[in-house]
Design a protein around this motif. Sequence first.
Motif, PDB file in Angstrom:
ATOM      1  N   ASN A  14       1.069  -0.875   0.057  1.00 49.49           N
ATOM      2  CA  ASN A  14      -0.371   0.021  -0.260  1.00 49.49           C
ATOM      3  C   ASN A  14       0.706   0.970  -0.048  1.00 49.49           C
ATOM      4  N   ASP A  15      -0.081   2.641   0.590  1.00 47.76           N
ATOM      5  CA  ASP A  15       0.717   4.055   0.463  1.00 47.76           C
ATOM      6  C   ASP A  15       1.929   4.423   1.740  1.00 47.76           C
ATOM      7  N   GLY A  16       1.957   3.403   2.023  1.00 49.99           N
ATOM      8  CA  GLY A  16       2.811   4.121   3.689  1.00 49.99           C
ATOM      9  C   GLY A  16       1.982   3.505   5.165  1.00 49.99           C
ATOM     10  N   THR A  17       1.113   3.102   4.778  1.00 49.86           N
ATOM     11  CA  THR A  17      -0.306   3.218   5.283  1.00 49.86           C
ATOM     12  C   THR A  17      -0.337   2.091   6.282  1.00 49.86           C
ATOM     13  N   LEU A  18      -0.076   2.010   8.193  1.00 47.94           N
ATOM     14  CA  LEU A  18      -0.868   0.985   8.297  1.00 47.94           C
ATOM     15  C   LEU A  18      -1.868   0.250   8.489  1.00 47.94           C
ATOM     16  N   GLU A  19      -1.994  -0.944   7.855  1.00 45.33           N
ATOM     17  CA  GLU A  19      -3.849  -1.686   7.764  1.00 45.33           C
ATOM     18  C   GLU A  19      -3.646  -2.643   7.762  1.00 45.33           C
ATOM     19  N   ILE A  20      -4.481  -3.254   8.887  1.00 46.57           N
ATOM     20  CA  ILE A  20      -4.824  -4.749   9.078  1.00 46.57           C
ATOM     21  C   ILE A  20      -6.379  -5.477   8.547  1.00 46.57           C
ATOM     22  N   PHE A  21      -5.906  -6.478   8.025  1.00 51.99           N
ATOM     23  CA  PHE A  21      -6.659  -7.402   7.525  1.00 51.99           C
ATOM     24  C   PHE A  21      -7.763  -8.072   7.856  1.00 51.99           C
ATOM     25  N   PHE A  22      -8.783  -9.358   8.685  1.00 49.49           N
ATOM     26  CA  PHE A  22      -8.502 -10.246   9.142  1.00 49.49           C
ATOM     27  C   PHE A  22      -9.010 -11.139   7.635  1.00 49.49           C
ATOM     28  N   LEU A  23      -7.828 -12.072   7.825  1.00 51.86           N
ATOM     29  CA  LEU A  23      -8.513 -13.546   7.278  1.00 51.86           C
ATOM     30  C   LEU A  23      -9.472 -13.937   7.958  1.00 51.86           C
ATOM     31  N   GLY A  24      -9.592 -13.798   8.895  1.00 52.25           N
ATOM     32  CA  GLY A  24     -11.442 -14.684   9.920  1.00 52.25           C
ATOM     33  C   GLY A  24     -11.449 -13.980  11.551  1.00 52.25           C
ATOM     34  N   VAL A  25     -12.468 -13.960  12.273  1.00 56.04           N
ATOM     35  CA  VAL A  25     -12.512 -13.547  13.472  1.00 56.04           C
ATOM     36  C   VAL A  25     -12.763 -14.485  14.626  1.00 56.04           C
ATOM     37  N   GLY A  26     -13.390 -16.276  14.326  1.00 57.31           N
ATOM     38  CA  GLY A  26     -13.429 -16.958  14.394  1.00 57.31           C
ATOM     39  C   GLY A  26     -13.196 -17.340  15.614  1.00 57.31           C
ATOM     40  N   SER A  27     -13.349 -18.014  16.818  1.00 52.68           N
ATOM     41  CA  SER A  27     -13.063 -19.072  17.254  1.00 52.68           C
ATOM     42  C   SER A  27     -11.814 -20.155  16.665  1.00 52.68           C
ATOM     43  N   ALA A  28     -11.831 -21.666  17.445  1.00 51.86           N
ATOM     44  CA  ALA A  28     -10.942 -22.539  16.713  1.00 51.86           C
ATOM     45  C   ALA A  28     -12.446 -22.955  16.265  1.00 51.86           C
ATOM     46  N   PHE A  29     -13.846 -23.311  16.943  1.00 53.53           N
ATOM     47  CA  PHE A  29     -14.387 -24.463  16.522  1.00 53.53           C
ATOM     48  C   PHE A  29     -15.846 -23.736  16.035  1.00 53.53           C
ATOM     49  N   LEU A  33     -17.748 -18.763  10.327  1.00 53.08           N
ATOM     50  CA  LEU A  33     -16.260 -17.289   9.780  1.00 53.08           C
ATOM     51  C   LEU A  33     -14.902 -18.075  10.416  1.00 53.08           C
ATOM     52  N   TYR A  34     -14.329 -18.127   8.954  1.00 55.98           N
ATOM     53  CA  TYR A  34     -13.175 -18.279   9.376  1.00 55.98           C
ATOM     54  C   TYR A  34     -12.103 -17.927  11.066  1.00 55.98           C
ATOM     55  N   GLN A  35     -11.145 -18.798  11.029  1.00 55.40           N
ATOM     56  CA  GLN A  35     -10.484 -18.904  12.160  1.00 55.40           C
ATOM     57  C   GLN A  35      -9.482 -17.385  12.250  1.00 55.40           C
ATOM     58  N   THR A  36      -8.957 -17.074  13.499  1.00 55.33           N
ATOM     59  CA  THR A  36      -8.188 -15.678  13.760  1.00 55.33           C
ATOM     60  C   THR A  36      -7.132 -15.797  12.804  1.00 55.33           C
ATOM     61  N   ASN A  37      -6.980 -15.159  12.229  1.00 51.78           N
ATOM     62  CA  ASN A  37      -6.038 -14.882  11.628  1.00 51.78           C
ATOM     63  C   ASN A  37      -5.796 -13.366  10.821  1.00 51.78           C
ATOM     64  N   PHE A  38      -4.338 -12.870  10.937  1.00 50.93           N
ATOM     65  CA  PHE A  38      -4.330 -11.571   9.927  1.00 50.93           C
ATOM     66  C   PHE A  38      -3.297 -11.289   9.531  1.00 50.93           C
ATOM     67  N   THR A  76       1.672 -17.292  16.468  1.00 49.10           N
ATOM     68  CA  THR A  76       2.073 -16.759  17.989  1.00 49.10           C
ATOM     69  C   THR A  76       2.071 -18.029  18.745  1.00 49.10           C
ATOM     70  N   HIS A  77       0.998 -19.225  18.477  1.00 52.13           N
ATOM     71  CA  HIS A  77       1.155 -19.967  19.447  1.00 52.13           C
ATOM     72  C   HIS A  77       0.668 -21.672  18.404  1.00 52.13           C
ATOM     73  N   SER A  78       0.546 -22.804  19.276  1.00 51.59           N
ATOM     74  CA  SER A  78       1.012 -23.931  18.138  1.00 51.59           C
ATOM     75  C   SER A  78      -0.600 -24.231  18.390  1.00 51.59           C
ATOM     76  N   HIS A  79      -2.110 -23.959  18.910  1.00 55.92           N
ATOM     77  CA  HIS A  79      -3.271 -24.291  18.715  1.00 55.92           C
ATOM     78  C   HIS A  79      -3.348 -24.300  16.961  1.00 55.92           C
ATOM     79  N   ALA A  80      -3.989 -26.103  16.780  1.00 53.17           N
ATOM     80  CA  ALA A  80      -4.376 -25.504  14.815  1.00 53.17           C
ATOM     81  C   ALA A  80      -5.194 -24.423  14.214  1.00 53.17           C
ATOM     82  N   ASP A  81      -5.765 -23.823  15.231  1.00 48.91           N
ATOM     83  CA  ASP A  81      -6.559 -22.370  14.185  1.00 48.91           C
ATOM     84  C   ASP A  81      -5.246 -21.667  13.903  1.00 48.91           C
ATOM     85  N   HIS A  82      -4.345 -21.273  14.876  1.00 47.63           N
ATOM     86  CA  HIS A  82      -3.205 -20.425  14.827  1.00 47.63           C
ATOM     87  C   HIS A  82      -2.161 -21.131  13.866  1.00 47.63           C
TER      88      HIS A  82
END
Length: 282
Positions: A14-29, A33-38, A76-82
């Motif tokens: 992008n043009d140099g602006t910080l942005e965060i895009f969520f690939l998912g916002v769901g829990s492991a189960f 929703l897709y799992q919380t990855n960004f 961030t850690h070893s759970h399969a949703d991450h």
Amino acid sequence: MRIVPANGKLSLKNDGTLEIFFLGVGSAFAKTLYQTNFVIVQGDTHVVVDFGMTGPMALHNLAGLEMSGLEVILPTHSHADHVGGIESLALANRYIARRIMGKPKLKMIVTEEYERILWDMTLRGGLEWNEQDDAGKKLSFYDYFDPIRPAWKGGHDRETFEVQVGDIHIEMFRTKHVPEQAATWQDSFISYGVYINHRVFVSADTRMDAELLDHYAPISEVMFHDVQFFSGAVHTPLSDLQALPADVKKKMFLIHYSDNWQQHTVDDFGGYAQQGYRYIFD
Ligand SMILES: [Zn+2]
């Protein structure tokens, strides 16, 4: 902060602006929703924070991207949703991105300690035996990944590291996630949250941790915090977050939520973070 729908198409530059895009916002189960990855994007740099079981599909469906285009990952850690999608990502990088497209090796932001745990206890089973080199050796972590080592950051009362990748600065702090019985972050299995560009806090997975929030709430413009809708277990109950001061809740967006989220009103918070949206920090 601006919240903009990506309409199924994310650019990794992008043009140099910080942005965060969520690939998912769901829990492991979560099933709806897709799992919380960004993905963090700034300028020519991107960092994918977590890539769980639903990561490959979410990347395709919400971001319009292929795994061969990804360059930097931070688990961030070893759970399969991450981390459940990292084997697939590593294979796509080695056999498609590098071998066919001539792209560089995938970089992973990882401490030495967590690298050993992630390789030996999660990734090795699927990645070690895919080929042998001329010396007859099995493949190692370094055949798939170039590690980027975060540096120890002193002056904090919990284990904290920091790393600079392009324009993106990430502080990684230990969280109190599993097991449920652990009294402190020291007693918990390795799990990190991130603080991005000295502005944005993302808890990743943690149980309620008042000390963590006391430290980061005053210095964060926006906070993304995991939530569960019941007490106990290994995430932060909504009832605990509802007890936070009003000004903290106003800048807090909830992540890692379950399919029944619409039954729980969070009007006093920033809201539920939404997958497929770009959170842009001008
Ligand atoms: Zn977890």
